[in-house]
Design an enzyme around this catalytic site. Sequence first.
Site: not given
Length: 142
Positions: A31, A81, A106
């Site tokens: 990701s 992230h 998210d």
Amino acid sequence: MTDTKEIIAYVVILVIVLLAAQHLNVVVSGSMEPVFYRGDIVVVEKANLFGIHEFDNNEVKVGDIVVYNANPKWCDSPVIHRIIDTKNVNGTTLYEIKGDHNNVSDPFYVRSSQITDRVITIGDVPLVIPKIGYITLWVRGL
């Protein structure tokens, strides 16, 4: 006497290794590509390491790459992230977070209390040890 010094040396080495291991986080998905890849290890600083605060999780900012405990309805393991935006709701700062390779953010905003680690960067480049984390992924069956 020599045995005591040797034992002390082993204990010191073990403590150093254990503390160093607390600052390494294995990347389990793609990701965040191309910043880092699955199987890479990122070096992090801790919001709370045995009572020592290496950074203040209330002072993270847009652009920081953080590790946070996600809402278990979405993901039951820590997520690495990037913070892409902040908003203030009733006096509480909430963070919008997204993987660089993902098309959408998210699904839940994140509170500072959920942020456990921040990836260490040199300039704007995260400190990454490539590919070594594959061993951990293999052992964990990921």
